[in-house]
Motif scaffolding. Structure first.
Motif, PDB file in Angstrom:
ATOM      1  N   VAL A 113      49.762  59.993  50.160  1.00 13.85           N
ATOM      2  CA  VAL A 113      50.157  60.986  51.132  1.00 13.85           C
ATOM      3  C   VAL A 113      51.881  60.608  51.433  1.00 13.85           C
ATOM      4  N   PRO A 114      51.743  59.392  51.898  1.00  9.65           N
ATOM      5  CA  PRO A 114      53.296  59.066  52.327  1.00  9.65           C
ATOM      6  C   PRO A 114      54.257  58.670  51.346  1.00  9.65           C
ATOM      7  N   ILE A 115      53.398  58.205  50.281  1.00 12.60           N
ATOM      8  CA  ILE A 115      54.483  57.467  49.186  1.00 12.60           C
ATOM      9  C   ILE A 115      54.913  58.639  48.136  1.00 12.60           C
ATOM     10  N   LEU A 116      53.965  59.205  47.716  1.00 15.24           N
ATOM     11  CA  LEU A 116      54.358  60.323  46.801  1.00 15.24           C
ATOM     12  C   LEU A 116      54.226  61.600  47.169  1.00 15.24           C
ATOM     13  N   LYS A 117      54.240  62.044  48.560  1.00 13.61           N
ATOM     14  CA  LYS A 117      54.238  63.072  49.121  1.00 13.61           C
ATOM     15  C   LYS A 117      53.264  64.077  48.895  1.00 13.61           C
ATOM     16  N   GLN A 118      51.952  63.457  48.264  1.00 16.16           N
ATOM     17  CA  GLN A 118      50.929  64.322  48.016  1.00 16.16           C
ATOM     18  C   GLN A 118      50.034  64.772  49.223  1.00 16.16           C
ATOM     19  N   LYS A 119      49.327  66.005  49.113  1.00 16.38           N
ATOM     20  CA  LYS A 119      48.565  66.337  50.169  1.00 16.38           C
ATOM     21  C   LYS A 119      47.280  65.915  50.370  1.00 16.38           C
ATOM     22  N   LEU A 120      46.828  65.804  51.664  1.00 17.47           N
ATOM     23  CA  LEU A 120      45.540  65.201  51.976  1.00 17.47           C
ATOM     24  C   LEU A 120      44.555  66.392  52.045  1.00 17.47           C
ATOM     25  N   THR A 121      43.435  66.316  51.377  1.00 16.52           N
ATOM     26  CA  THR A 121      42.632  67.619  51.499  1.00 16.52           C
ATOM     27  C   THR A 121      41.401  67.120  52.271  1.00 16.52           C
ATOM     28  N   LEU A 122      40.677  68.131  52.576  1.00 18.02           N
ATOM     29  CA  LEU A 122      39.515  67.933  53.381  1.00 18.02           C
ATOM     30  C   LEU A 122      38.549  66.927  52.638  1.00 18.02           C
ATOM     31  N   VAL A 123      38.543  67.133  51.328  1.00 19.48           N
ATOM     32  CA  VAL A 123      37.336  66.071  50.613  1.00 19.48           C
ATOM     33  C   VAL A 123      37.915  64.797  50.705  1.00 19.48           C
ATOM     34  N   ASP A 124      39.196  64.538  50.720  1.00 25.42           N
ATOM     35  CA  ASP A 124      39.815  63.324  50.823  1.00 25.42           C
ATOM     36  C   ASP A 124      39.485  62.572  51.976  1.00 25.42           C
ATOM     37  N   VAL A 125      39.404  63.363  53.014  1.00 23.16           N
ATOM     38  CA  VAL A 125      39.022  62.723  54.680  1.00 23.16           C
ATOM     39  C   VAL A 125      37.576  62.593  54.517  1.00 23.16           C
ATOM     40  N   VAL A 126      36.804  63.367  53.943  1.00 24.42           N
ATOM     41  CA  VAL A 126      35.473  63.116  54.071  1.00 24.42           C
ATOM     42  C   VAL A 126      35.096  62.087  53.282  1.00 24.42           C
ATOM     43  N   SER A 127      35.482  62.072  52.031  1.00 22.55           N
ATOM     44  CA  SER A 127      35.123  60.738  51.087  1.00 22.55           C
ATOM     45  C   SER A 127      35.658  59.488  51.812  1.00 22.55           C
ATOM     46  N   GLY A 128      36.707  59.489  52.601  1.00 25.01           N
ATOM     47  CA  GLY A 128      37.182  58.278  52.909  1.00 25.01           C
ATOM     48  C   GLY A 128      36.385  57.921  54.104  1.00 25.01           C
ATOM     49  N   LEU A 129      36.086  58.897  54.920  1.00 28.23           N
ATOM     50  CA  LEU A 129      35.110  58.388  56.015  1.00 28.23           C
ATOM     51  C   LEU A 129      33.629  58.008  55.672  1.00 28.23           C
ATOM     52  N   ILE A 130      33.147  58.557  54.609  1.00 26.22           N
ATOM     53  CA  ILE A 130      31.890  58.144  53.861  1.00 26.22           C
ATOM     54  C   ILE A 130      32.239  56.717  53.375  1.00 26.22           C
ATOM     55  N   ALA A 131      33.252  56.463  52.759  1.00 28.45           N
ATOM     56  CA  ALA A 131      33.352  55.055  51.810  1.00 28.45           C
ATOM     57  C   ALA A 131      33.680  54.011  52.924  1.00 28.45           C
ATOM     58  N   TYR A 132      34.317  54.390  53.925  1.00 21.97           N
ATOM     59  CA  TYR A 132      34.921  53.487  55.033  1.00 21.97           C
ATOM     60  C   TYR A 132      33.708  52.995  56.124  1.00 21.97           C
ATOM     61  N   ALA A 133      32.674  53.949  56.166  1.00 23.65           N
ATOM     62  CA  ALA A 133      31.579  53.612  56.765  1.00 23.65           C
ATOM     63  C   ALA A 133      30.773  52.630  56.236  1.00 23.65           C
ATOM     64  N   GLY A 134      30.715  52.797  54.573  1.00 26.97           N
ATOM     65  CA  GLY A 134      30.002  51.653  53.892  1.00 26.97           C
ATOM     66  C   GLY A 134      30.878  50.168  54.214  1.00 26.97           C
ATOM     67  N   VAL A 135      32.081  50.311  54.052  1.00 29.66           N
ATOM     68  CA  VAL A 135      32.853  49.016  54.425  1.00 29.66           C
ATOM     69  C   VAL A 135      32.538  48.467  55.845  1.00 29.66           C
ATOM     70  N   TRP A 136      32.442  49.075  56.909  1.00 25.80           N
ATOM     71  CA  TRP A 136      32.149  48.852  58.015  1.00 25.80           C
ATOM     72  C   TRP A 136      30.478  48.094  57.990  1.00 25.80           C
ATOM     73  N   THR A 137      29.831  48.933  57.657  1.00 23.55           N
ATOM     74  CA  THR A 137      28.208  48.351  57.203  1.00 23.55           C
ATOM     75  C   THR A 137      28.413  46.901  56.613  1.00 23.55           C
ATOM     76  N   ILE A 138      29.113  46.648  55.642  1.00 23.33           N
ATOM     77  CA  ILE A 138      29.185  45.495  54.750  1.00 23.33           C
ATOM     78  C   ILE A 138      29.907  44.587  55.667  1.00 23.33           C
ATOM     79  N   ALA A 139      30.933  44.849  56.377  1.00 24.85           N
ATOM     80  CA  ALA A 139      31.785  43.616  57.043  1.00 24.85           C
ATOM     81  C   ALA A 139      31.021  43.299  58.365  1.00 24.85           C
ATOM     82  N   THR A 140      29.950  44.216  58.892  1.00 29.19           N
ATOM     83  CA  THR A 140      29.296  43.837  60.029  1.00 29.19           C
ATOM     84  C   THR A 140      27.774  43.183  59.723  1.00 29.19           C
ATOM     85  N   ARG A 141      27.656  43.136  58.248  1.00 29.84           N
ATOM     86  CA  ARG A 141      26.134  42.962  57.949  1.00 29.84           C
ATOM     87  C   ARG A 141      25.223  43.788  58.751  1.00 29.84           C
ATOM     88  N   GLY A 142      25.394  44.998  58.818  1.00 29.07           N
ATOM     89  CA  GLY A 142      24.617  45.819  59.316  1.00 29.07           C
ATOM     90  C   GLY A 142      24.325  45.978  60.848  1.00 29.07           C
TER      91      GLY A 142
END
Length: 298
Positions: A113-142
């Motif tokens: 988005v900032p580097i190539l000036k691409q637009k952030l879609t709703l799917v990008d936001v939702v997929s990011g939130l889902i994936a980083y919820a997984g990151v949080w789960t792993i980082a905190t070990r549940g």
């Protein structure tokens, strides 16, 4: 054999090799420091790709142009990316480092988005939130509410490695070098830098036969042969998505190898987090066709 079937076989070969690298990293790091491992692996990969270029008659082209790009690209890959990634594997269970590393594709989508000036879609936001919820789960070990980071530095290093890898591909979006030439030039820059870091750091002592063997395996298969197989698969298949989706086979195979070879018990938090990360990645891929670049995940 049809071209697509041949491409799928090459793609499966690359994914199969990448599925072993989490186990290879953990074994290698019991004998070597992260810097020693990347030094051996980078030399082996540089030699393998160099031999392939000689065979294809591309060495002259590689020597004559493209070095301005290689000067900074080589510092990102292999130097910065693998040093940070191996440091993360040195501190975390292989399953956690491997799963966190899979978020680089999402990081690339957000940074575009900032580097190539691409637009952030709703799917990008939702997929990011889902994936980083997984990151949080792993980082905190549940322990997602009562937060208890087992190794915050290790988690931080794993996530920094994803940022470096994502930035590497974004900055290379306009790179006109052939993939094989670019890889060899980058390693031609990286190997001398890694050698100086090693000489003025831990030194050239402390290498063991098992450690050197593990480093050769990483350089030969993770950085060398797998890259070439994936490149051929992506360039010859009729539709990129056919082979790009094969990469989702790698995490479960990696977990099984870590369990059976290294003896790491598979944590429920890793499984839950990995499911969320892969769900986010699949949602992102469902939105648009993947770019035809020789990307990887380690």
């Amino acid at each position: 054999m049809s071209t697509d079937r041949r491409a799928m076989l090459f793609g499966l070969g690359a994914v199969g090799l990448w599925s072993t690298v989490a186990t290879a990293f953990k074994i290698a790091l019991t004998y070597l420091s992260p810097l020693q491992l990347i030094w051996i692996a980078a030399i082996v990969s540089w030699l393998v790709i160099g031999l392939l270029m000689v065979r294809q008659g591309k060495l002259g082209d590689a020597l004559s142009s493209g070095w301005k790009t290689a000067a900074w690209a080589g510092l990102m890959n292999p130097v910065a990316y693998y040093l940070v990634l191996f440091a993360a594997y040195d501190r975390l269970p292989g399953q956690e480092a491997m799963a966190l590393n899979y978020t680089w594709a999402l990081a690339m989508g957000l940074l575009a988005v900032p580097i190539l000036k691409q637009k952030l879609t709703l799917v990008d936001v939702v997929s990011g939130l889902i994936a980083y919820a997984g990151v949080w789960t792993i980082a905190t070990r549940g322990q997602v509410v009562n937060v208890a980071f087992a190794d915050p530095l290790g988690v931080g290093l794993a996530l920094i490695s994803t940022l470096i890898w994502a930035l590497y591909w974004l900055f290379n979006a306009r790179d006109r070098r052939a993939p094989l030439v670019a890889q060899w030039q980058n390693f031609s820059v990286g190997v001398p830098v890694l050698t100086l870091l090693l000489i003025f750091g831990p030194g050239l002592e402390g290498f063991t036969l098992k450690g050197v063997g593990a480093g050769i395996y990483v350089g030969l298969f993770e950085m060398g042969i797998a890259f070439v197989l994936w490149q051929v698969a992506v360039q010859t298949v009729s539709r990129t998505a056919k082979v790009s989706n094969l990469i989702f086979l790698s995490p479960p195979v990696s977990l099984l190898l870590l369990y059976f070879v290294v003896g790491e018990p598979i944590m429920a938090s890793t499984l839950a987090g990995l499911v969320l990360i892969l769900a986010g990645l699949l949602l992102q891929q469902w939105q648009k066709s993947p770019a035809p670049v020789s990307e990887k995940s380690s």
